[in-house]
Design a protein around this motif. Sequence first.
Motif, PDB file in Angstrom:
ATOM      1  N   ARG A 156       0.832  -1.201   0.000  1.00 16.48           N
ATOM      2  CA  ARG A 156       0.000   0.000   0.000  1.00 16.48           C
ATOM      3  C   ARG A 156       0.870   1.255   0.000  1.00 16.48           C
ATOM      4  O   ARG A 156       0.550   2.249  -0.651  1.00 16.48           O
ATOM      5  CB  ARG A 156      -0.903  -0.008   1.235  1.00 16.48           C
ATOM      6  CG  ARG A 156      -1.887   1.157   1.298  1.00 16.48           C
ATOM      7  CD  ARG A 156      -2.695   1.074   2.586  1.00 16.48           C
ATOM      8  NE  ARG A 156      -3.452  -0.184   2.634  1.00 16.48           N
ATOM      9  CZ  ARG A 156      -3.871  -0.743   3.767  1.00 16.48           C
ATOM     10  NH1 ARG A 156      -3.571  -0.177   4.932  1.00 16.48           N
ATOM     11  NH2 ARG A 156      -4.558  -1.864   3.742  1.00 16.48           N
ATOM     12  N   GLY A 177       2.789   1.015  -3.681  1.00 15.92           N
ATOM     13  CA  GLY A 177       1.957   0.837  -4.858  1.00 15.92           C
ATOM     14  C   GLY A 177       2.534  -0.137  -5.863  1.00 15.92           C
ATOM     15  O   GLY A 177       3.067  -1.194  -5.513  1.00 15.92           O
ATOM     16  N   LYS A 178       2.437   0.255  -7.147  1.00 17.53           N
ATOM     17  CA  LYS A 178       2.867  -0.643  -8.219  1.00 17.53           C
ATOM     18  C   LYS A 178       4.368  -0.876  -8.223  1.00 17.53           C
ATOM     19  O   LYS A 178       4.852  -1.804  -8.881  1.00 17.53           O
ATOM     20  CB  LYS A 178       2.437  -0.071  -9.576  1.00 17.53           C
ATOM     21  CG  LYS A 178       3.083   1.270  -9.912  1.00 17.53           C
ATOM     22  CD  LYS A 178       2.588   1.795 -11.250  1.00 17.53           C
ATOM     23  CE  LYS A 178       3.249   3.125 -11.614  1.00 17.53           C
ATOM     24  NZ  LYS A 178       2.756   3.662 -12.904  1.00 17.53           N
TER      25      LYS A 178
END
Length: 474
Positions: free
Chosen positions: A259, A262-263
Amino acid sequence: MTSETAPAAEPKLKGWRLVAANLREPKVLVMLLLGFSSGIPIYLVGNTLGYWMRENAIELSTIGFLSWVGLAYSLKFLWAPLIDKLDAPVLGKWLGRRRGWMLLSQVIVAIALFGMANVQPQEGQLVLWGQTLDQLVVFGVLALVVAFASATQDIVIDAWRIEIASSNEQQGLLTATSALGYRGALLVTDSLILIFAAHIGWSLSYEVMAALMGVGILATFLAREPAASVQAAAASHGSMLSAQGIYDAIVAPFVVFFREHGKWALVMLLAISLYRLPDFVLGPMANPFYADLGLDKETVGAVRGSFGLLATTLGIAAAGLCAVRFGFFTTLMAGAVLGPGSNLAFSYLALHGADAGVFTAVMVIDNFLLGLRRRGADRLHVQPDQRWLHGHAVRPAQLVLRAARQGTEGNVRLDDRTTGSGPQFARGVFAILRRNGPDRDTRTATVPGPGRSPHGRPRTSGGMTRHRPGRKPE
């Protein structure tokens, strides 16, 4: 809702006075000693152990198989949540959660190293408590115990360092101090021990290394238990065997990590895991290779401790300059390409045999490029933000994922503490000097996303960061 209250007014230290005040704190000396203790076992169950086994005519396949005890460093994230949430047996109630695990792991490492020194890596039978056992199997089990206890020590020392720091700047100084001690230990177990073994034998040399674990034991008694650890131990927790307990200990840290990043989270984990893979494969077999060539231990130890150390330092410095001039990503890719290419130098050495001059040249080439890769691996590290760490749900995540990061290089684990103790210490002092500057951003470095510099700020040409006058960086 709680609110922070301003401390009583007191003289505000700046510049070198602030540095001196931080250096005088007992925790800095303790961190130096703990860094040394953390660095002692790693090569004794990896690279250096291979030299001893090959001199005892142990097959290369057996040496390679036994080197996999270093997987304990790669897999320590599996039991890191237990170390974070449970007290050490007996010692935890006496010394506290962090120091209890420290002392327990250090004592186990010392005992197992002493056992390795007396069992020795030889083919044959060993009688223990009336049972006849394979001597090499017993030796391998002791090496596994050392690796497991050493990995546990690394987990808890990192947790102690993170929790004991009172600011981001002091965190940098403690990390740098740990690097100084860790690098000193690697010099002892990678270079000096070969010279010791040439004069007093391998068994006595390993007994000396076991005795050096007393440095860490002393540091454990000098250390104080972090307040965050005391509070966590006092708080009531659900059962670790419940669904919620398993989720909080194992799943939640990774949820928070993904989280947060992210990516880029998966890319970061893959890069961290694979960047040093060529060194992981070569490392345990390098010393047996030197033994087969006929190079004596004194030559190998002397070259590593002099020309090799200097070349590594120059490689780290070159990587830093390249990162400033060309950017972090370009430097990282250069290390990834040039690093494995340095293995060609070993092919050249194989053609020349026990030639001290060629060996020295190969060590200079390999260690220079090794320094380049170490610097890249250092920048992949996600530095902990104090405000981020003080969240109760996030602190275990940092512990677990940091453990995974530091163990990915296996037997040749060369993490942020080994990337040149001198430059690391200088950066820690510089961070203190910059404290409270007009444009000081208290956030620590993160792995950059697209369009951002290595410090998480907008990137400009040449990898440099430009700030507008009168404004703090975003």
